[in-house]
Structure formats: C-alpha cells, structure tokens
Write an enzyme that holds these catalytic residues in place. Structure first.
Site, PDB file in Angstrom:
ATOM      1  N   LYS A  14       0.816  -1.212   0.000  1.00  0.00           N
ATOM      2  CA  LYS A  14       0.000   0.000   0.000  1.00  0.00           C
ATOM      3  C   LYS A  14       0.850   1.262   0.000  1.00  0.00           C
ATOM      4  O   LYS A  14       0.617   2.181  -0.775  1.00  0.00           O
ATOM      5  CB  LYS A  14      -0.948  -0.003   1.205  1.00  0.00           C
ATOM      6  CG  LYS A  14      -1.997  -1.115   1.173  1.00  0.00           C
ATOM      7  CD  LYS A  14      -2.980  -1.031   2.319  1.00  0.00           C
ATOM      8  CE  LYS A  14      -2.358  -1.246   3.687  1.00  0.00           C
ATOM      9  NZ  LYS A  14      -1.877  -2.637   3.885  1.00  0.00           N
ATOM     10  N   ARG A  97     -10.350   0.441   7.680  1.00  0.00           N
ATOM     11  CA  ARG A  97     -10.106  -0.990   7.862  1.00  0.00           C
ATOM     12  C   ARG A  97     -11.339  -1.736   8.354  1.00  0.00           C
ATOM     13  O   ARG A  97     -11.286  -2.965   8.508  1.00  0.00           O
ATOM     14  CB  ARG A  97      -8.948  -1.200   8.846  1.00  0.00           C
ATOM     15  CG  ARG A  97      -7.616  -0.711   8.296  1.00  0.00           C
ATOM     16  CD  ARG A  97      -6.482  -1.116   9.190  1.00  0.00           C
ATOM     17  NE  ARG A  97      -5.198  -0.639   8.681  1.00  0.00           N
ATOM     18  CZ  ARG A  97      -4.029  -0.959   9.217  1.00  0.00           C
ATOM     19  NH1 ARG A  97      -3.996  -1.765  10.254  1.00  0.00           N
ATOM     20  NH2 ARG A  97      -2.912  -0.489   8.721  1.00  0.00           N
ATOM     21  N   ARG A 136      11.220  -6.971   5.692  1.00  0.00           N
ATOM     22  CA  ARG A 136      11.119  -5.568   6.091  1.00  0.00           C
ATOM     23  C   ARG A 136      11.506  -5.385   7.552  1.00  0.00           C
ATOM     24  O   ARG A 136      12.129  -4.378   7.923  1.00  0.00           O
ATOM     25  CB  ARG A 136       9.685  -5.071   5.870  1.00  0.00           C
ATOM     26  CG  ARG A 136       9.494  -3.589   6.158  1.00  0.00           C
ATOM     27  CD  ARG A 136       8.105  -3.128   5.771  1.00  0.00           C
ATOM     28  NE  ARG A 136       7.083  -3.604   6.714  1.00  0.00           N
ATOM     29  CZ  ARG A 136       5.804  -3.315   6.612  1.00  0.00           C
ATOM     30  NH1 ARG A 136       5.358  -2.594   5.583  1.00  0.00           N
ATOM     31  NH2 ARG A 136       4.933  -3.764   7.502  1.00  0.00           N
ATOM     32  N   ARG A 142      11.663  -2.995  12.405  1.00  0.00           N
ATOM     33  CA  ARG A 142      10.301  -2.806  12.888  1.00  0.00           C
ATOM     34  C   ARG A 142       9.905  -3.960  13.798  1.00  0.00           C
ATOM     35  O   ARG A 142       9.662  -5.079  13.349  1.00  0.00           O
ATOM     36  CB  ARG A 142       9.330  -2.670  11.715  1.00  0.00           C
ATOM     37  CG  ARG A 142       9.532  -1.350  10.991  1.00  0.00           C
ATOM     38  CD  ARG A 142       8.705  -1.221   9.750  1.00  0.00           C
ATOM     39  NE  ARG A 142       7.271  -1.364   9.990  1.00  0.00           N
ATOM     40  CZ  ARG A 142       6.351  -0.960   9.114  1.00  0.00           C
ATOM     41  NH1 ARG A 142       6.720  -0.388   7.973  1.00  0.00           N
ATOM     42  NH2 ARG A 142       5.075  -1.127   9.367  1.00  0.00           N
ATOM     43  N   ARG A 153      -1.995 -10.356  12.698  1.00  0.00           N
ATOM     44  CA  ARG A 153      -2.499  -9.286  11.839  1.00  0.00           C
ATOM     45  C   ARG A 153      -3.247  -9.854  10.635  1.00  0.00           C
ATOM     46  O   ARG A 153      -4.267  -9.302  10.216  1.00  0.00           O
ATOM     47  CB  ARG A 153      -1.329  -8.399  11.382  1.00  0.00           C
ATOM     48  CG  ARG A 153      -0.749  -7.546  12.497  1.00  0.00           C
ATOM     49  CD  ARG A 153       0.610  -7.007  12.146  1.00  0.00           C
ATOM     50  NE  ARG A 153       0.549  -6.034  11.064  1.00  0.00           N
ATOM     51  CZ  ARG A 153       1.631  -5.602  10.407  1.00  0.00           C
ATOM     52  NH1 ARG A 153       2.836  -6.062  10.717  1.00  0.00           N
ATOM     53  NH2 ARG A 153       1.503  -4.716   9.445  1.00  0.00           N
TER      54      ARG A 153
END
Length: 200
Positions: A14, A97, A136, A142, A153
């Site tokens: 996104k 969402r 990532r 992260r 998630r």
C-alpha cells in the site's frame, strides 16, 4: 482527481504504490501507519495507546483512528487546505479498515463536499506477504513485524478488514489488482495507473 483508497493486507504494498501514485499524479498521501508510528516515536499519549494495540496485532479503535484522520486531513500540511483535495485528490493508505470506519470516512468527506473516489484492492498471497514483512522487519528494524504478530495481523485482516471489500463493491468503487496476474511491481503499477486514468 478523485480520492483513492489503497486497500490490502499487511505487506501488500500500500505504501509503496501510494508513493508511486503521488509521484505520477501529485496527489496528497495520508498513511495512518506513518501517522501512528510518528506518534509512537514522539512518546505521546496517543502513541502509547496505539502501541498497546499494535503490539498485540490488533486494530486501533475506530473513534481514535477517525479523530486522527480528520485532524491530518484538515491540517495546514494536509489535504483540505486551500481546497487542494478537490483538485489533486488524496490517497488514503491503511484506512478505512472496518465498515464503521468506511462509513465514517464517507461522512467526513461528504461534510467537506468531497467523495471517496475509488478503492484499489491489492490482492497478494499470504506466503508472499509473510516473506516481505519478515524481510522488512530486518531491513527497517520494525519490532511489530515478527512472525507471531504478522500471523495475528493476517487473522484480524481476514475477520475484520477483508469483509469491507464487499462494502466497497456495493458502493460501486472497488477495483482489484492481483499479484497473481501482475507478478512484479512494474506490472502492478501499470494496472493501477490504468484504473486511475480510466476513472478520472
């Protein structure tokens, strides 16, 4: 330009595709993920509350997210200033969402004389998404991107967010771009640009 909602599971690209749309069309970009990470980094009260949900792989409460979005949308650096939203359009990345959020977004925009525009749904298999997110996590450090949290998630997305696609379908603004049909970034971008050009 019409406003654009970029829709998809965690790791579907996104933010990446939103940045490319900004480069091509000069639109404004609101990323709720970036906004929340900024609050967390600053150590604000909002940041602490948001972190408690993110650590568990849960969604931020609707009323909290809607308040954040409206504040950013109306800010001098945001999209409503000087009427820019009506001309250049806005990309909503990571919001809405849930159906409740979508209805609130529709109302918020209507109150300002704007429309949602179009929704572009990025469809990518979970095996590809998991690989991307773990990579990532290493590259960007992260902490919220570990395997257990990613799986949580995905589950939240399947139960709470994926049904929202049907809501957009009923609104008549849903457009699907699938990685299985366009298996590289360049092909995905071309398909996205074609949709935007056709709708504007």
């Amino acid at each position: 330009m019409k406003n654009i909602i970029i829709f998809g599971a965690p790791g579907s690209g996104k933010g990446t595709y939103s940045n490319e749309i900004v480069k091509r069309y000069g639109m404004s970009h609101i990323s709720t993920g970036d906004v929340l990470r900024g609050e967390i980094k600053s150590g604000s009260e909002l940041g602490h509350i948001a972190q408690s949900y993110i650590d568990k792989g849960n969604l931020i409460p609707d009323d909290l997210m809607i308040s954040i979005l409206a504040k950013v949308y109306d800010s001098p650096k945001g999209c409503c200033a000087a009427g820019s939203a009506a001309t250049a359009g806005v990309i909503f990345d990571g919001f809405p969402r849930t159906i409740k959020q979508a209805e609130a977004l529709k109302q918020m925009l209507a109150d300002r004389g704007h429309e949602m525009g179009l929704m572009i749904e990025l469809v990518v298999g979970e095996d590809v998404l998991m690989e991307r997110l773990l990579k990532r996590a290493v590259e960007q450090g992260r902490a919220d991107d570990n395997e257990a949290t990613i799986k949580a998630r995905f589950e939240v997305y399947r139960k709470q967010t994926a049904p929202l696609a049907e809501w957009f379908e009923r609104e008549g603004i849903r457009h699907i771009v699938s990685w299985s049909e366009h298996p590289c970034m360049e092909q995905m971008l071309e398909a996205i640009f074609n949709i935007i050009d056709k709708e504007n």
